[in-house]
Design a protein around this motif. Structure first.
Motif, PDB file in Angstrom:
ATOM      1  N   PRO A  22      48.145  46.228  67.111  1.00 49.73           N
ATOM      2  CA  PRO A  22      47.194  45.648  66.366  1.00 49.73           C
ATOM      3  C   PRO A  22      45.951  44.798  67.365  1.00 49.73           C
ATOM      4  CG  PRO A  22      49.173  44.781  65.551  1.00 49.73           C
ATOM      5  CD  PRO A  22      49.405  45.603  66.636  1.00 49.73           C
ATOM      6  N   ILE A  23      46.533  44.712  68.542  1.00 50.05           N
ATOM      7  CA  ILE A  23      45.527  43.948  69.713  1.00 50.05           C
ATOM      8  C   ILE A  23      44.411  45.071  69.634  1.00 50.05           C
ATOM      9  CG2 ILE A  23      45.207  43.213  71.810  1.00 50.05           C
ATOM     10  CD1 ILE A  23      48.160  42.598  71.802  1.00 50.05           C
ATOM     11  N   LEU A  24      44.691  46.515  69.974  1.00 47.13           N
ATOM     12  CA  LEU A  24      43.623  47.296  70.111  1.00 47.13           C
ATOM     13  C   LEU A  24      42.526  47.535  69.018  1.00 47.13           C
ATOM     14  CD1 LEU A  24      45.591  50.508  71.543  1.00 47.13           C
ATOM     15  CD2 LEU A  24      44.403  48.646  72.720  1.00 47.13           C
ATOM     16  N   SER A  25      43.143  47.222  67.647  1.00 43.83           N
ATOM     17  CA  SER A  25      42.435  47.419  66.511  1.00 43.83           C
ATOM     18  C   SER A  25      41.395  46.140  66.446  1.00 43.83           C
ATOM     19  CB  SER A  25      43.048  47.361  65.271  1.00 43.83           C
ATOM     20  OG  SER A  25      42.377  47.328  64.158  1.00 43.83           O
ATOM     21  N   VAL A  26      41.909  44.935  66.827  1.00 42.03           N
ATOM     22  CA  VAL A  26      41.267  43.863  66.898  1.00 42.03           C
ATOM     23  C   VAL A  26      39.795  43.958  67.990  1.00 42.03           C
ATOM     24  CG1 VAL A  26      41.177  41.225  67.447  1.00 42.03           C
ATOM     25  CG2 VAL A  26      42.688  42.385  65.990  1.00 42.03           C
ATOM     26  N   ILE A  27      40.142  44.486  69.171  1.00 37.39           N
ATOM     27  CA  ILE A  27      39.329  44.695  70.058  1.00 37.39           C
ATOM     28  C   ILE A  27      38.079  45.623  69.417  1.00 37.39           C
ATOM     29  CG2 ILE A  27      38.646  45.740  72.354  1.00 37.39           C
ATOM     30  CD1 ILE A  27      41.466  44.923  73.115  1.00 37.39           C
ATOM     31  N   ALA A  28      38.581  46.775  68.835  1.00 30.24           N
ATOM     32  CA  ALA A  28      37.456  47.535  68.110  1.00 30.24           C
ATOM     33  C   ALA A  28      36.518  46.852  67.253  1.00 30.24           C
ATOM     34  CB  ALA A  28      38.392  48.785  67.369  1.00 30.24           C
ATOM     35  N   MET A  29      37.349  46.041  66.365  1.00 32.39           N
ATOM     36  CA  MET A  29      36.449  45.215  65.416  1.00 32.39           C
ATOM     37  C   MET A  29      35.438  44.195  66.106  1.00 32.39           C
ATOM     38  SD  MET A  29      38.950  44.256  62.418  1.00 32.39           S
ATOM     39  CE  MET A  29      40.436  45.559  61.870  1.00 32.39           C
ATOM     40  N   ILE A  30      35.826  43.592  67.188  1.00 33.91           N
ATOM     41  CA  ILE A  30      34.889  42.673  67.935  1.00 33.91           C
ATOM     42  C   ILE A  30      33.918  43.481  68.377  1.00 33.91           C
ATOM     43  CG2 ILE A  30      34.759  41.081  69.773  1.00 33.91           C
ATOM     44  CD1 ILE A  30      37.530  40.217  69.196  1.00 33.91           C
ATOM     45  N   VAL A  31      33.982  44.675  69.110  1.00 31.55           N
ATOM     46  CA  VAL A  31      33.127  45.335  69.607  1.00 31.55           C
ATOM     47  C   VAL A  31      32.083  45.940  68.524  1.00 31.55           C
ATOM     48  CG1 VAL A  31      32.538  47.782  70.686  1.00 31.55           C
ATOM     49  CG2 VAL A  31      34.366  46.335  71.678  1.00 31.55           C
TER      50      VAL A  31
END
Lengths: 111, 523
Positions: B432-441
């Motif tokens: 999930p963390i990777l996905s959250v980073i992608a959304m923030i970007v």
């Protein structure tokens, strides 16, 4: 033995490209790296006491050196000439416009 | 007719090269027909690429052996079962890349013919352009390691020469020189690792090497060299410094094509990872390396983009950031390659999302560069703080830019949304963390593009831009082509994914089918 030379040459070339400020010297570093790769390719095709890989009238039971890598080397030499020529002509233009060969002073892009 | 159809893969390269070398002759003696000739050649080359791609999607992998009778197998009888001829192997992934290159290169040439009208030295410019196209087509369709290296060098040399074409007081040459040095070093590293593989397997054919691949120290060295060199070509972190320099000074149309040229490097990376190494890899470790490269590219690219004032430099940093999404999606798929349950649960989707993002990025980033190029073409100003109020006079350009900006930020119904959603969903299941980073970007990307849009097009008319006109029709035509695909891919993403993305993902995930297509039952 030739492999040690190759590794050494590539190390020297990397050091030159990364450390030298003069752009002509950086191009020379790339030239050294290219020669190292060419030497490596020729070396892996070498056979002890091998003869040229020509099948017409070839004596029986003698090893031949590998022709493929020689073809690769030839191609790479030609590509290398083109690359070096392009890089040097770019450096000529930069020298005309900027009056310097020092890569640290090429900062107009960042302004 | 059947002779033409049998030799389609060869024509892919031949048409562009033949057309390219005739241009200077036309330019010298018949300058009037040069521009139509350039458009014709580019159209034919794109058409052939599309025909090849359609053949692959309907009939399966195409294997074309140079210098052999049509239809003969890659390994001729007198060679003892070893394919030693140069071959082209176009599978689903190659066809997918061919499509994206074909669309962008044709749209860009329409734009360039119009925007370069008042420039000098056009003959050589177009010749280099077609060489660059040939280099991209060659890279994505070859089945031979050394051939891949040669096309990689054609690609780098032509791109560097095009970047430096309008010297612009030496700045363009400076950017081009950096790009060329990085790419030459990368190219030599590729050649070195090709030598390492040849020394062990006595073959340059990707399928032959793949069928005998093992996880030994020498192969790890070769893999590290491959990943480093092709990441240099694709312009990911930590080799992202050359990309913005070159993109920001190149003529605008060229930058749009250079996005595709960089993606050909990405193609090489995935081809080496999945097809040549494939099952022999330590997939979890290498997968995580790719994921981390992707995350770093995303975050560093977008944070570097935010403070930029030069509009093209800003777009170039976003290109680095978007490349991160592709690496993230494909990296997740690679990390779960050894685990069939996870692969079918979300690995396949991650892969498809990453690949779908390649073609989407080529389209909308191409569109953005063309729209920004149109603004620079009319105003001659690059600085965001000095631009403003252009929406009044350049309505079409404004609409195209807005569509591109919404697509890159992942807003429905444009194509960027479709591929980003696939990446978010599948990556969330993985970590999930990777996905959250992608959304923030993605949110930061939106913020950055709203800033650009506002400062270029919104606001009252500025006195110095009072007489700015809309760009010529051909330039608009180039942008319209890309816009149609951006909206079309966003409206019917399922259709696109099913018909072109899934075959591409399957082609990469299924290493055995690639080997079987080339070698048949010989080995």
């Amino acid at each position: 033995m030739p492999f040690i030379t190759v590794a050494l040459l590539i190390g020297i070339a990397f050091a030159i490209i990364l450390l030298k400020k003069n752009m002509i010297k950086m191009v020379m570093g790339i030239g050294i790296m290219e020669s190292a790769v060419n030497l490596f390719l020729i070396t892996i095709g070498y056979r002890e006491d091998g003869i040229a890989p020509i099948f017409t009238n070839a004596p029986e039971g003698v090893d031949m050196v590998l022709p493929t890598v020689q073809a690769l080397t030839l191609t790479n030499i030609v590509i290398g000439v083109a690359t070096t020529a392009l890089m040097i002509s770019m450096i000529m233009i930069i020298y005309k416009k900027y009056g310097t060969l020092n890569s640290d002073k090429m900062r107009r892009l960042k302004e | 007719m059947s002779l033409l159809l049998d030799n389609m893969p060869a024509l892919l390269i031949a048409v562009s090269l033949f057309g390219a070398f005739l241009i200077p002759i036309f330019g010298r003696f018949l300058p009037k027909i040069r521009d139509p000739w350039v458009i014709l050649v580019s159209f034919l080359a794109s058409l052939i690429a599309v025909i090849n791609a359609v053949t692959v999607f309907t009939k399966g992998t195409v294997v074309y052996v140079f210098g052999a009778a049509a239809g003969s197998s890659a390994a001729s009888i007198d060679s003892g079962g070893l394919p030693f001829r140069i071959i082209f192997t176009i599978d689903g992934f190659g066809a997918f890349m061919l499509l994206s290159a074909a669309i962008v290169s044709f749209a860009v040439i329409l734009y360039l013919v119009s925007s370069q009208k008042e420039r000098s030295g056009k003959s050589e410019f177009y010749a280099l352009y077609l060489l660059l196209t040939a280099g991209i087509f060659g890279m994505v369709s070859t089945g031979d390691m050394f051939n891949f290296f040669v096309f990689l060098e054609i690609n780098s040399l032509a791109a560097a020469a095009l970047v430096s074409y309008h010297r612009n007081g030496g700045i363009a040459v400076e950017g081009a020189l950096k790009y060329l040095i990085v790419n030459t070093v990368g190219g030599l590293m590729v050649l070195l690792s090709i030598g390492l593989l040849y020394a062990q397997y006595d073959s340059l054919n990707m399928a032959v090497i793949a069928s005998q691949m093992t996880w030994t120290t020498l192969n790890i060295v070769a893999l590290v060299l491959f990943i480093t060199a092709l990441a240099m070509k694709a312009g990911t972190v930590p080799f992202h410094y050359a990309t913005p320099d070159a993109y920001s000074v190149a003529p605008s149309g060229i930058t749009a094509l250079m996005v595709v040229a960089s993606q050909a490097g990405l193609y090489g990376l995935f081809r080496i990872l999945f097809t040549v190494y494939g099952g022999a890899l330590n997939t979890v470790t290498v997968g995580w390396v790719i994921i981390i490269l992707g995350i770093l590219s995303m975050v560093i690219g977008v944070t570097m983009a935010l403070p930029q004032k030069d509009v093209k430099r800003l777009l170039a940093y976003h290109a680095v950031s978007q490349t991160g999404y592709m690496l993230l999606g494909v990296g997740v798929a690679l990390a779960v390659l050894g685990d069939p349950v996870a692969l079918s649960a979300y690995g396949q989707t991650a892969m498809e999302g990453g690949l779908f993002h390649i073609i989407n990025h080529a389209l909308y980033k191409g569109l953005l560069f063309l729209a920004v190029g149109a603004v620079i073409y009319r105003t001659g100003v690059w600085n965001l703080n000095k631009l403003g109020g252009l929406g009044h006079n350049m309505k079409w350009t404004m609409i195209f830019f807005l569509i591109g900006a919404l697509a890159i930020a992942g807003i429905p119904p444009f194509n960027g949304f479709a591929s980003k959603l696939m990446i978010y969903e599948s990556v969330f299941a993985f970590n999930p963390i990777l996905s959250v980073i992608a959304m923030i970007v993605s949110i930061l990307t939106l913020a950055s593009f709203m800033k650009v849009f506002h400062s270029v097009f919104m606001g009252p008319k500025l006195p110095e831009f009072e007489n700015v006109k809309e760009v010529p029709k051909l330039m608009i035509a180039g942008m319209v082509i890309l816009t149609i695909f951006v909206i079309g891919f966003g409206l019917v993403p399922d259709l696109v994914v099913d018909s072109i993305v899934t075959p591409a993902a399957d082609a990469l995930l299924n290493q055995g089918s690639y080997i079987a297509a080339v070698l048949g039952g010989v080995l």
